[in-house]
Scaffold this motif. Structure first.
Motif, PDB file in Angstrom:
ATOM      1  N   LYS A 134      47.864 109.574 -13.608  1.00 38.20           N
ATOM      2  CA  LYS A 134      47.363 108.329 -12.770  1.00 38.20           C
ATOM      3  C   LYS A 134      48.384 107.754 -12.288  1.00 38.20           C
ATOM      4  O   LYS A 134      49.538 107.446 -12.849  1.00 38.20           O
ATOM      5  N   ASP A 135      47.974 107.206 -11.203  1.00 38.77           N
ATOM      6  CA  ASP A 135      48.849 105.861 -10.815  1.00 38.77           C
ATOM      7  C   ASP A 135      48.474 104.507 -11.403  1.00 38.77           C
ATOM      8  O   ASP A 135      47.219 104.501 -12.031  1.00 38.77           O
ATOM      9  N   VAL A 136      49.458 103.728 -11.458  1.00 34.82           N
ATOM     10  CA  VAL A 136      49.130 102.507 -12.324  1.00 34.82           C
ATOM     11  C   VAL A 136      49.525 101.077 -11.703  1.00 34.82           C
ATOM     12  O   VAL A 136      50.467 100.966 -11.013  1.00 34.82           O
ATOM     13  N   TYR A 137      48.293 100.247 -11.694  1.00 35.51           N
ATOM     14  CA  TYR A 137      48.788  98.829 -11.370  1.00 35.51           C
ATOM     15  C   TYR A 137      48.845  98.041 -12.591  1.00 35.51           C
ATOM     16  O   TYR A 137      47.541  97.999 -13.400  1.00 35.51           O
ATOM     17  N   SER A 138      49.973  97.592 -12.950  1.00 38.32           N
ATOM     18  CA  SER A 138      50.140  96.970 -14.252  1.00 38.32           C
ATOM     19  C   SER A 138      50.443  95.572 -14.117  1.00 38.32           C
ATOM     20  O   SER A 138      51.243  95.167 -13.490  1.00 38.32           O
ATOM     21  N   GLU A 139      49.906  94.729 -14.970  1.00 38.18           N
ATOM     22  CA  GLU A 139      50.189  93.532 -14.916  1.00 38.18           C
ATOM     23  C   GLU A 139      51.644  93.103 -15.522  1.00 38.18           C
ATOM     24  O   GLU A 139      52.158  93.881 -16.243  1.00 38.18           O
ATOM     25  N   THR A 159      57.277 111.603 -12.985  1.00 41.86           N
ATOM     26  CA  THR A 159      56.360 112.049 -12.720  1.00 41.86           C
ATOM     27  C   THR A 159      55.748 111.860 -11.370  1.00 41.86           C
ATOM     28  O   THR A 159      55.008 112.283 -10.947  1.00 41.86           O
ATOM     29  N   GLY A 160      56.672 110.912 -10.621  1.00 51.21           N
ATOM     30  CA  GLY A 160      56.331 110.991  -9.246  1.00 51.21           C
ATOM     31  C   GLY A 160      55.162 109.909  -8.911  1.00 51.21           C
ATOM     32  O   GLY A 160      54.410 110.176  -7.720  1.00 51.21           O
ATOM     33  N   ARG A 161      54.757 109.305 -10.033  1.00 46.26           N
ATOM     34  CA  ARG A 161      53.493 108.455  -9.898  1.00 46.26           C
ATOM     35  C   ARG A 161      54.066 107.124  -9.193  1.00 46.26           C
ATOM     36  O   ARG A 161      55.074 106.837  -8.997  1.00 46.26           O
ATOM     37  N   ILE A 162      52.700 106.472  -8.643  1.00 41.31           N
ATOM     38  CA  ILE A 162      52.961 105.149  -8.254  1.00 41.31           C
ATOM     39  C   ILE A 162      52.605 104.025  -9.220  1.00 41.31           C
ATOM     40  O   ILE A 162      51.879 104.259  -9.984  1.00 41.31           O
ATOM     41  N   LEU A 163      53.733 103.018  -9.428  1.00 37.49           N
ATOM     42  CA  LEU A 163      53.334 102.061 -10.233  1.00 37.49           C
ATOM     43  C   LEU A 163      53.808 100.750  -9.662  1.00 37.49           C
ATOM     44  O   LEU A 163      54.775 100.566  -8.882  1.00 37.49           O
ATOM     45  N   GLN A 164      52.638  99.934  -9.414  1.00 40.66           N
ATOM     46  CA  GLN A 164      52.691  98.566  -8.923  1.00 40.66           C
ATOM     47  C   GLN A 164      53.057  97.455  -9.976  1.00 40.66           C
ATOM     48  O   GLN A 164      51.966  97.460 -11.101  1.00 40.66           O
ATOM     49  N   THR A 165      53.591  96.722 -10.008  1.00 45.08           N
ATOM     50  CA  THR A 165      53.672  95.675 -11.032  1.00 45.08           C
ATOM     51  C   THR A 165      53.051  94.307 -10.422  1.00 45.08           C
ATOM     52  O   THR A 165      53.088  93.935  -9.284  1.00 45.08           O
ATOM     53  N   GLY A 166      52.107  93.433 -11.444  1.00 46.48           N
ATOM     54  CA  GLY A 166      51.329  92.382 -10.878  1.00 46.48           C
ATOM     55  C   GLY A 166      52.242  91.163 -10.647  1.00 46.48           C
ATOM     56  O   GLY A 166      51.546  90.052 -10.782  1.00 46.48           O
ATOM     57  N   ARG A 384      52.027 107.504  -0.856  1.00 50.90           N
ATOM     58  CA  ARG A 384      53.005 108.050  -1.873  1.00 50.90           C
ATOM     59  C   ARG A 384      54.506 107.422  -1.723  1.00 50.90           C
ATOM     60  O   ARG A 384      55.536 107.803  -2.163  1.00 50.90           O
ATOM     61  N   LYS A 385      54.436 106.268  -0.963  1.00 47.24           N
ATOM     62  CA  LYS A 385      55.969 105.391  -0.909  1.00 47.24           C
ATOM     63  C   LYS A 385      55.764 104.651  -1.750  1.00 47.24           C
ATOM     64  O   LYS A 385      54.667 103.928  -2.403  1.00 47.24           O
ATOM     65  N   PRO A 386      57.052 104.018  -2.328  1.00 49.43           N
ATOM     66  CA  PRO A 386      57.263 102.975  -3.305  1.00 49.43           C
ATOM     67  C   PRO A 386      56.439 101.706  -3.003  1.00 49.43           C
ATOM     68  O   PRO A 386      56.579 101.123  -1.928  1.00 49.43           O
ATOM     69  N   PRO A 387      55.775 101.014  -3.867  1.00 48.04           N
ATOM     70  CA  PRO A 387      55.086  99.783  -3.859  1.00 48.04           C
ATOM     71  C   PRO A 387      55.966  98.524  -3.420  1.00 48.04           C
ATOM     72  O   PRO A 387      57.240  98.828  -4.076  1.00 48.04           O
ATOM     73  N   ILE A 388      55.600  97.398  -3.149  1.00 48.03           N
ATOM     74  CA  ILE A 388      56.534  96.539  -3.177  1.00 48.03           C
ATOM     75  C   ILE A 388      57.212  95.736  -4.493  1.00 48.03           C
ATOM     76  O   ILE A 388      58.311  95.369  -4.421  1.00 48.03           O
TER      77      ILE A 388
END
Ligand SMILES: NC(=O)c1ccc[n+]([C@@H]2O[C@H](COP(=O)([O-])OP(=O)(O)OC[C@H]3O[C@@H](n4cnc5c(N)ncnc54)[C@H](O)[C@@H]3O)[C@@H](O)[C@H]2O)c1
Length: 446
Positions: A134-139, A159-166, A384-388
């Protein structure tokens, strides 16, 4: 109480271990394990909206999910408090309600999760989700410890997944402008940064009361020491206890210290020395995280930073009193030889108007542009690019807060090696990089 133990990645590994890639120098078990992480989630077709699940249905998780619902179908919600899960299910069109996040992660039709759990649960949920494909938007604050952050960053890479920090101030143009100006030497030589955070509450003592029937208190406590249920330890105010968080130092520091590092250009690094102290003792039997504190940081380039709590603002950012002498309002102030810039939510100001009004030269280094933090996450799910605010940045932004917490608690100077992510010849401080995890809520759970 958590009744059933299993390990998602291990189970998938066993299922698929018959298939082994030949002709690679990597060991077969490692290749297999890495492949299996993503194998269980159905690929997202270009025209479909992703399916998402909310894990942790308190105020912020539900707020995030209303933003995410513009880009995705909310098909599952999960909370260890049945009332919160039911309310979220109603709010999100009858999304299926769960208590155990691992059941959610087993579903192959969920592409991404929103993690709105309290800080002490972020990492175990995030690692399990990444391993489940799963891709993740984490607080924010992304982690409870620096050790958690290092592991999380490694799993995101693996894993090559996307993780965005809140830490959504990164997607606010005022903060980006302040950082672009500072990084383009608009202030001359940068000398000092002040991050001003709200004082935390200093309250207590609190009494134990019966656990509400809808709440699984053992599961809620997770890796932290098991204690009797006290209402003020739980929903919303968990952030004012060392067990679960770091007080306003991590809660608001994950926003303003994140911006300080962005302006300094040290968002994948950190300070080399930290010195801190609480300004007031806490009330026995009450909240434990320092409510009033001051921490001084030094960076390898000689720039210094003060992170201070201020009486001028409440924990929600609202103005509630007059700042103490020497305090600045809640926000981030960059000070250089040519002036200063102060930035906070809804406001940017400078010692001279031209520091802001003069356009940046065409060759100035510009920063990652995102004007919608949640939208950026969904764009990155596609590209699939890194989030901010990718994992390394979220990890480093909260590491500086964790270092501040350690300095406040140890009440002395600490020397830090930001490359090795270790203290310099300081075995006592090194012990604080990780915390003991109460079984079965250990890294093995993920
Ligand atoms: N980005 C921001 O501006 C912002 C603002 C507020 C809060 N936050 C962050 O959001 C997070 C949540 O804050 P909140 O104020 O909504 O807290 P909250 O206590 O209201 O909500 C947390 C929810 O998670 C649930 N939960 C706990 N353990 C769980 C588990 N193992 N599985 C599933 N659910 C679990 C709780 O029962 C509760 O419903 C915190 O980390 C906080 O720092 C961020």
């Amino acid at each position: 109480m958590l009744t059933k133990q299993f390990n998602i990645s291990r189970r998938r590994f066993l299922k698929t271990s018959a298939v082994v890639a030949a002709g690679s120098s990597l060991p077969a078990w490692f290749i297999e394990e890495t492949r299996s992480y993503a194998a269980a989630t159905k690929p997202l077709s270009p025209n479909d909206k992703p399916n998402i699940a909310l894990i942790g249905c308190g105020g912020q998780g539900r707020y995030d999910t209303t933003l995410a619902a513009k880009f995705a179908n909310v098909i599952a919600v999960c909370d260890v408090d049945g009332k919160h899960a039911d309310a979220a299910s109603k709010q999100f069109g009858g999304a299926k309600a769960y208590k155990d996040f691992r059941k959610v992660l087993e579903r192959d039709d969920i592409h991404a999760i929103i993690n709105g759990t309290p800080d002490h649960w972020h990492t175990l949920v995030n690692i399990a989700a990444l391993k489940a494909g799963k891709d993740v938007y984490s607080e924010k604050p992304l982690t409870l410890t620096i050790d958690e952050g290092r592991r999380l960053v490694a799993i995101v890479k693996e894993t090559g997944r996307i993780l965005q920090t809140g830490s959504q101030q990164r997607s606010d143009a005022r903060f980006r402008l302040a950082c672009e100006l500072v990084r383009s030497d608009r202030l001359g030589k940068l000398k000092h940064v002040i991050t001003s955070l709200p004082d935390g509450p200093r309250k207590g003592p609190f009494s134990a009361v019966p656990v509400p029937t809808e709440l699984d208190w053992d599961f809620w406590q997770g890796q932290t020491p098991s204690v009797q249920y006290v209402r003020e330890r739980c929903h919303g105010s968990f952030r004012y206890w060392w067990h679960y968080s770091g007080g306003t130092m991590t809660d608001w520091g994950a926003h303003h210290n994140d911006i300080a590092l962005w302006g300094l250009g040290l968002e994948r690094s950190g300070p080399v020395a930290i010195e801190g102290k609480p300004l007031e003792e806490m009330i026995p039997g009450g909240f434990t995280a320092a409510s009033e504190y001051r921490v001084n940081y030094t960076y390898a380039n000689g720039v210094t930073q003060t992170c201070q709590s201020t009486s001028g603002n409440g924990p929600d950012g609202s103005v509630r009193g007059t700042p103490r002498p020497g305090e600045i309002p809640h926000g981030v102030k960059f000070e250089g030889t040519a002036g200063w810039i102060f930035v906070t939510r809804g406001k940017i100001e400078a010692s001279k108007p031209e520091l802001l009004t003069e356009p940046l030269p065409s060759n100035a280094a510009r920063l990652y542009v995102s004007n919608d933090h949640m939208g950026n996450f969904f764009d990155c799910i596609r590209s699939r690019k890194p989030p901010i605010c990718e994992a390394e940045i979220g990890h480093r932004s909260v590491s500086i807060c964790h270092l501040g917490v350690m300095a406040i608690r140890l009440k002395r100077k600490l020397k830090w090696d930001p490359d090795k992510e270790q203290f310099v010849n300081d075995g006592e401080a090194d012990k604080w990089l990780a915390r003991p995890q109460r079984k079965p809520y250990t890294y093995d759970l993920a």
